[in-house]
Write a protein that holds these residues in place. Sequence first.
Motif, PDB file in Angstrom:
ATOM      1  N   LYS A   1      51.178  28.125  48.024  1.00  0.00           N
ATOM      2  CA  LYS A   1      50.380  28.968  47.129  1.00  0.00           C
ATOM      3  C   LYS A   1      49.254  29.659  47.899  1.00  0.00           C
ATOM      4  N   VAL A   2      48.596  28.878  48.756  1.00  0.00           N
ATOM      5  CA  VAL A   2      47.505  29.450  49.565  1.00  0.00           C
ATOM      6  C   VAL A   2      48.058  30.555  50.472  1.00  0.00           C
ATOM      7  N   LEU A   3      49.181  30.262  51.114  1.00  0.00           N
ATOM      8  CA  LEU A   3      49.823  31.250  51.992  1.00  0.00           C
ATOM      9  C   LEU A   3      50.170  32.523  51.221  1.00  0.00           C
ATOM     10  N   ASP A   4      50.757  32.331  50.059  1.00  0.00           N
ATOM     11  CA  ASP A   4      51.204  33.450  49.241  1.00  0.00           C
ATOM     12  C   ASP A   4      50.020  34.313  48.792  1.00  0.00           C
ATOM     13  N   GLU A   5      48.931  33.639  48.422  1.00  0.00           N
ATOM     14  CA  GLU A   5      47.735  34.386  47.995  1.00  0.00           C
ATOM     15  C   GLU A   5      47.139  35.182  49.152  1.00  0.00           C
ATOM     16  N   LEU A   6      47.151  34.578  50.341  1.00  0.00           N
ATOM     17  CA  LEU A   6      46.632  35.302  51.513  1.00  0.00           C
ATOM     18  C   LEU A   6      47.485  36.532  51.793  1.00  0.00           C
ATOM     19  N   ILE A   7      48.795  36.360  51.685  1.00  0.00           N
ATOM     20  CA  ILE A   7      49.691  37.489  51.917  1.00  0.00           C
ATOM     21  C   ILE A   7      49.465  38.576  50.865  1.00  0.00           C
ATOM     22  N   LYS A   8      49.216  38.138  49.631  1.00  0.00           N
ATOM     23  CA  LYS A   8      48.922  39.124  48.576  1.00  0.00           C
ATOM     24  C   LYS A   8      47.648  39.908  48.888  1.00  0.00           C
ATOM     25  N   GLN A   9      46.754  39.275  49.648  1.00  0.00           N
ATOM     26  CA  GLN A   9      45.529  39.975  50.072  1.00  0.00           C
ATOM     27  C   GLN A   9      45.755  40.700  51.405  1.00  0.00           C
ATOM     28  N   ASP A  10      47.028  40.861  51.769  1.00  0.00           N
ATOM     29  CA  ASP A  10      47.430  41.577  52.988  1.00  0.00           C
ATOM     30  C   ASP A  10      46.994  40.880  54.279  1.00  0.00           C
TER      31      ASP A  10
END
Length: 366
Positions: free
Chosen positions: A316-325
């Motif tokens: 989830k943390v990884l995915d959120e970071l990716i969503k923030q580019d």
Amino acid sequence: MIKFSRIVDSLPESTPFVGPETQQRQRQTQFVARLGANENVFGPSPEVLKEVEKATSDIWMYADPENFDLKEAIATHHGLNIENIVVGEGIDGLLGYLCRLFVEPGVNVVTSKGAYPTFNYHVLGFGGELKVVPYKNDFEDIEGLVCEAKRCEGSIIYLANPDNPMGTFHSGSVIEDMVSNLPAGTLLCLDEAYSEFAIKGDLPKIDPNNTQVVRFRTFSKAYGLAGARVGYAIGPSKIIKAFDKIRNHFGVNIIAQRAAKVALEDQKYLLSVTNSVAHAKREIEKIVKNCGLEVIPSATNFVAVDCGRGRDFAFKVLDELIKQDIFVRMPSVEPLNRCIRISVGKQKELTLLRNILPEVVKRCSN
Ligand SMILES: *Cc1c(COP(=O)(O)O)cnc(C)c1O
């Protein structure tokens, strides 16, 4: 249609991992921070960039297929004989050649569960059988690897030291002991992609003529030349010579050969990079601790961040970071996948991380 070979037929469709460019195409947006592939954001020495520019006008020529000048520079740098060195298309390319030399159907190869996937990719590509040993407290389990090699009569043990993806490091004496305990029929494939980030005196002393060890180094990480594709292996002349039977004749291009030679000669710049990396790792540690997460001590140019709550939370943390580019990666298997892996960035990327990570962690915790 003509049938694929049995080995190729048995392979999965995928490459070892998905590149950030693929992700950018899929998401139709560019990453603002590229912290997932352990590239060196500081780039190569200015002297190297000058040499690259000079070399471009010779691009019409085939490069020296023997990589002689570069090999000579590497030999001088390490105080070795040129017969102990082979240059190739990065460690990845050389790992492929090593597998081609020793792996075929029926051959067992030992690695750690969750270790560098490109090695596995090559082993499977030549029909070898992978035997995996779990990590022990986030370290590759030296004793476990040797034990497994004895048990399965493994031809090769793969060990990355410093390790990727966890960043942990076994000191020289541990590896030296390992070398003296190898089963007679086993070769140690020692991947030292991150060696320049470890303390120099802590690297193992291994006789280059020991017929049971081949060490791998690269210009992709500390020297900042990942896009050039150039690395080398150090080993006994008998094995090194065999690479000449199978390597791509013009595998290493003329710009890469010349750039790598100049990179090696600018040790002052290398020191400035490793100092900057050490500083940035301390910054990342502060940022991470500030969010209530822990770091695993790293001897590389990245930090494995222990998110502390299993795979789903880390993802989830990884995915959120990716969503923030922000491009980051995470280990693929238990129990390593409770972590995410953040490569060192410059001030700009560290500031982004400092601003974004606390919010991301908070959001994922709810
Ligand atoms: C990055 C990395 C490599 C790749 O090195 P190249 O020389 O760019 O092919 C090899 N091994 C490990 C463990 C790495 O992390």
